[in-house]
Design a protein around this motif. Sequence first.
Motif, PDB file in Angstrom:
ATOM      1  N   THR A   1       0.814  -1.214   0.000  1.00 55.65           N
ATOM      2  CA  THR A   1       0.000   0.000   0.000  1.00 55.65           C
ATOM      3  C   THR A   1       0.853   1.272   0.000  1.00 55.65           C
ATOM      4  OG1 THR A   1      -0.168   0.006   2.422  1.00 55.65           O
ATOM      5  CG2 THR A   1      -1.882  -1.157   1.195  1.00 55.65           C
ATOM      6  N   LEU A   2       2.121   1.164   0.394  1.00 55.81           N
ATOM      7  CA  LEU A   2       3.012   2.326   0.376  1.00 55.81           C
ATOM      8  C   LEU A   2       3.493   2.666  -1.036  1.00 55.81           C
ATOM      9  CD1 LEU A   2       5.220   1.772   3.559  1.00 55.81           C
ATOM     10  CD2 LEU A   2       3.557   3.603   3.155  1.00 55.81           C
ATOM     11  N   GLN A   3       3.192   1.800  -2.007  1.00 52.63           N
ATOM     12  CA  GLN A   3       3.639   2.032  -3.372  1.00 52.63           C
ATOM     13  C   GLN A   3       3.146   3.368  -3.929  1.00 52.63           C
ATOM     14  OE1 GLN A   3       5.596   0.065  -5.943  1.00 52.63           O
ATOM     15  NE2 GLN A   3       6.401  -0.104  -3.883  1.00 52.63           N
ATOM     16  N   SER A   4       1.922   3.729  -3.622  1.00 52.58           N
ATOM     17  CA  SER A   4       1.387   4.993  -4.124  1.00 52.58           C
ATOM     18  C   SER A   4       2.219   6.172  -3.618  1.00 52.58           C
ATOM     19  CB  SER A   4      -0.071   5.158  -3.678  1.00 52.58           C
ATOM     20  OG  SER A   4      -0.589   6.394  -4.112  1.00 52.58           O
ATOM     21  N   PHE A   5       2.561   6.147  -2.330  1.00 51.01           N
ATOM     22  CA  PHE A   5       3.365   7.222  -1.737  1.00 51.01           C
ATOM     23  C   PHE A   5       4.778   7.264  -2.300  1.00 51.01           C
ATOM     24  CE2 PHE A   5       6.561   8.156   1.565  1.00 51.01           C
ATOM     25  CZ  PHE A   5       6.346   9.520   1.691  1.00 51.01           C
ATOM     26  N   THR A   6       5.461   6.106  -2.313  1.00 51.46           N
ATOM     27  CA  THR A   6       6.857   6.087  -2.748  1.00 51.46           C
ATOM     28  C   THR A   6       6.999   6.368  -4.245  1.00 51.46           C
ATOM     29  OG1 THR A   6       6.803   3.676  -3.042  1.00 51.46           O
ATOM     30  CG2 THR A   6       7.536   4.514  -0.915  1.00 51.46           C
ATOM     31  N   THR A   7       6.016   5.924  -5.029  1.00 53.51           N
ATOM     32  CA  THR A   7       6.040   6.198  -6.463  1.00 53.51           C
ATOM     33  C   THR A   7       5.919   7.693  -6.727  1.00 53.51           C
ATOM     34  OG1 THR A   7       5.063   4.058  -7.009  1.00 53.51           O
ATOM     35  CG2 THR A   7       4.871   5.783  -8.660  1.00 53.51           C
ATOM     36  N   GLY A   8       4.965   8.346  -6.067  1.00 56.73           N
ATOM     37  CA  GLY A   8       4.800   9.794  -6.227  1.00 56.73           C
ATOM     38  C   GLY A   8       6.011  10.555  -5.751  1.00 56.73           C
ATOM     39  N   LEU A   9       6.605  10.099  -4.643  1.00 61.80           N
ATOM     40  CA  LEU A   9       7.796  10.746  -4.105  1.00 61.80           C
ATOM     41  C   LEU A   9       8.944  10.685  -5.096  1.00 61.80           C
ATOM     42  CD1 LEU A   9       9.000  12.002  -1.448  1.00 61.80           C
ATOM     43  CD2 LEU A   9       9.806   9.686  -0.917  1.00 61.80           C
ATOM     44  N   LEU A  10       9.175   9.513  -5.665  1.00 56.29           N
ATOM     45  CA  LEU A  10      10.257   9.360  -6.636  1.00 56.29           C
ATOM     46  C   LEU A  10      10.006  10.189  -7.886  1.00 56.29           C
ATOM     47  CD1 LEU A  10      12.846   7.988  -7.636  1.00 56.29           C
ATOM     48  CD2 LEU A  10      11.440   6.044  -8.384  1.00 56.29           C
ATOM     49  N   ALA A  11       8.783  10.154  -8.386  1.00 59.48           N
ATOM     50  CA  ALA A  11       8.462  10.884  -9.616  1.00 59.48           C
ATOM     51  C   ALA A  11       8.675  12.383  -9.445  1.00 59.48           C
ATOM     52  CB  ALA A  11       7.021  10.608 -10.020  1.00 59.48           C
ATOM     53  N   ARG A  12       8.330  12.929  -8.272  1.00 54.91           N
ATOM     54  CA  ARG A  12       8.482  14.374  -8.039  1.00 54.91           C
ATOM     55  C   ARG A  12       9.935  14.791  -7.870  1.00 54.91           C
ATOM     56  NH1 ARG A  12       3.600  13.477  -5.256  1.00 54.91           N
ATOM     57  NH2 ARG A  12       4.683  13.013  -3.297  1.00 54.91           N
ATOM     58  N   GLN A  13      10.802  13.842  -7.508  1.00 54.71           N
ATOM     59  CA  GLN A  13      12.193  14.200  -7.225  1.00 54.71           C
ATOM     60  C   GLN A  13      13.158  13.901  -8.373  1.00 54.71           C
ATOM     61  OE1 GLN A  13      13.183  15.940  -4.638  1.00 54.71           O
ATOM     62  NE2 GLN A  13      11.092  15.964  -3.828  1.00 54.71           N
ATOM     63  N   VAL A  14      12.667  13.272  -9.449  1.00 54.66           N
ATOM     64  CA  VAL A  14      13.542  12.973 -10.590  1.00 54.66           C
ATOM     65  C   VAL A  14      14.130  14.277 -11.143  1.00 54.66           C
ATOM     66  CG1 VAL A  14      13.602  12.157 -12.986  1.00 54.66           C
ATOM     67  CG2 VAL A  14      12.416  10.821 -11.238  1.00 54.66           C
ATOM     68  N   GLY A  15      15.454  14.320 -11.239  1.00 55.25           N
ATOM     69  CA  GLY A  15      16.127  15.517 -11.745  1.00 55.25           C
ATOM     70  C   GLY A  15      16.382  16.568 -10.693  1.00 55.25           C
ATOM     71  N   HIS A  16      16.029  16.299  -9.444  1.00 57.47           N
ATOM     72  CA  HIS A  16      16.231  17.249  -8.353  1.00 57.47           C
ATOM     73  C   HIS A  16      17.298  16.726  -7.390  1.00 57.47           C
ATOM     74  CE1 HIS A  16      12.254  18.394  -9.918  1.00 57.47           C
ATOM     75  NE2 HIS A  16      12.521  19.610  -9.444  1.00 57.47           N
ATOM     76  N   PRO A  17      17.797  17.592  -6.486  1.00 59.03           N
ATOM     77  CA  PRO A  17      18.890  17.186  -5.590  1.00 59.03           C
ATOM     78  C   PRO A  17      18.585  15.963  -4.726  1.00 59.03           C
ATOM     79  CG  PRO A  17      18.656  19.577  -5.581  1.00 59.03           C
ATOM     80  CD  PRO A  17      17.499  19.041  -6.364  1.00 59.03           C
ATOM     81  N   ASP A  18      17.318  15.784  -4.338  1.00 52.98           N
ATOM     82  CA  ASP A  18      16.959  14.660  -3.475  1.00 52.98           C
ATOM     83  C   ASP A  18      16.495  13.432  -4.254  1.00 52.98           C
ATOM     84  OD1 ASP A  18      17.578  15.767  -1.011  1.00 52.98           O
ATOM     85  OD2 ASP A  18      15.660  16.817  -0.883  1.00 52.98           O
ATOM     86  N   GLU A  19      16.862  13.367  -5.514  1.00 49.70           N
ATOM     87  CA  GLU A  19      16.460  12.236  -6.361  1.00 49.70           C
ATOM     88  C   GLU A  19      16.928  10.905  -5.773  1.00 49.70           C
ATOM     89  OE1 GLU A  19      16.848  11.551 -11.099  1.00 49.70           O
ATOM     90  OE2 GLU A  19      18.764  11.661 -10.018  1.00 49.70           O
ATOM     91  N   ARG A  20      18.192  10.856  -5.324  1.00 46.15           N
ATOM     92  CA  ARG A  20      18.736   9.610  -4.788  1.00 46.15           C
ATOM     93  C   ARG A  20      18.006   9.191  -3.509  1.00 46.15           C
ATOM     94  NH1 ARG A  20      23.508  10.762  -5.137  1.00 46.15           N
ATOM     95  NH2 ARG A  20      24.124   9.454  -6.902  1.00 46.15           N
ATOM     96  N   THR A  21      17.716  10.154  -2.643  1.00 46.14           N
ATOM     97  CA  THR A  21      17.005   9.837  -1.401  1.00 46.14           C
ATOM     98  C   THR A  21      15.635   9.241  -1.696  1.00 46.14           C
ATOM     99  OG1 THR A  21      18.140  11.629  -0.233  1.00 46.14           O
ATOM    100  CG2 THR A  21      16.106  10.789   0.753  1.00 46.14           C
ATOM    101  N   ALA A  22      14.921   9.854  -2.641  1.00 44.37           N
ATOM    102  CA  ALA A  22      13.596   9.351  -3.011  1.00 44.37           C
ATOM    103  C   ALA A  22      13.693   7.949  -3.607  1.00 44.37           C
ATOM    104  CB  ALA A  22      12.937  10.299  -4.008  1.00 44.37           C
ATOM    105  N   ALA A  23      14.713   7.717  -4.422  1.00 48.01           N
ATOM    106  CA  ALA A  23      14.896   6.393  -5.030  1.00 48.01           C
ATOM    107  C   ALA A  23      15.228   5.345  -3.975  1.00 48.01           C
ATOM    108  CB  ALA A  23      15.989   6.445  -6.086  1.00 48.01           C
ATOM    109  N   LEU A  24      16.017   5.728  -2.967  1.00 52.94           N
ATOM    110  CA  LEU A  24      16.348   4.798  -1.891  1.00 52.94           C
ATOM    111  C   LEU A  24      15.108   4.424  -1.079  1.00 52.94           C
ATOM    112  CD1 LEU A  24      19.740   6.307  -0.660  1.00 52.94           C
ATOM    113  CD2 LEU A  24      19.412   4.061  -1.729  1.00 52.94           C
ATOM    114  N   VAL A  25      14.238   5.397  -0.846  1.00 53.70           N
ATOM    115  CA  VAL A  25      12.983   5.114  -0.142  1.00 53.70           C
ATOM    116  C   VAL A  25      12.130   4.163  -0.982  1.00 53.70           C
ATOM    117  CG1 VAL A  25      10.815   6.116   0.685  1.00 53.70           C
ATOM    118  CG2 VAL A  25      12.985   7.283   1.145  1.00 53.70           C
ATOM    119  N   TYR A  26      12.061   4.442  -2.285  1.00 58.02           N
ATOM    120  CA  TYR A  26      11.274   3.614  -3.202  1.00 58.02           C
ATOM    121  C   TYR A  26      11.785   2.174  -3.209  1.00 58.02           C
ATOM    122  CZ  TYR A  26       9.229   1.978  -7.610  1.00 58.02           C
ATOM    123  OH  TYR A  26       8.549   1.260  -8.562  1.00 58.02           O
TER     124      TYR A  26
END
Length: 206
Positions: free
Chosen positions: A92-117
């Motif tokens: 059920t966390l997929q919706s949250f982590t997917t949105g988080l990663l998508a919003r951070q692509v190309g931004h400084p926190d991209e790696r952090t979002a990908a690690l959470v995903y």
Amino acid sequence: MHNHRPTDRLEYFSDAVLAIAATLLATDLPKPDAETGLLQELAKLWPHYAAFAASFLFICVAWSNHHNMFAYIKQTDQYLLLLNILFLLFVTLQSFTTGLLARQVGHPDERTAALVYHGTLVLMTLFYNGTWWYAISRKGLLEDGTDKRLIRLLTTEYALAPALHLAAMLVCWWSVPWSIVPVVLLYAYFALPRLSEKRIKQENPA
């Protein structure tokens, strides 16, 4: 004596949660607000759509393999229920982590979002494996007469999921885009019929 019960309600509940989790992915998709240049605006939002497609496919593959696993698990108990619930929690966390990663692509926190995903997927697949490991270790939970060789082969195949997601996390420290490669390999492998089942059927034709 062992408080065992049929898996019907567990499977119905799991199917419902997985279906809702897949549906909720679409609710987080951004809608471009443009009177002109709609195609260009849609193109700018490609990370959101790519993340949605990847996560939707993963949930569908997870559902397929969960359904396959419970072809062999015919009884459940309280501990197996809890392990399955923890698996569903991370689904059920997929919706949250997917949105988080998508919003951070190309931004400084991209790696952090990908690690959470990727970390969420590691935990999800670990609890999936935990459900299977518990079932095969407790007497009376598996279908009577399940081939022991098949159990060993399936155990090895299921273990590939957390291993590849962990590999994706490690690759993520070097390159976020390349961290998708182990995930794609995983999707491709688990979307196909289980090789172990095919092998056992060939060795023991009906």
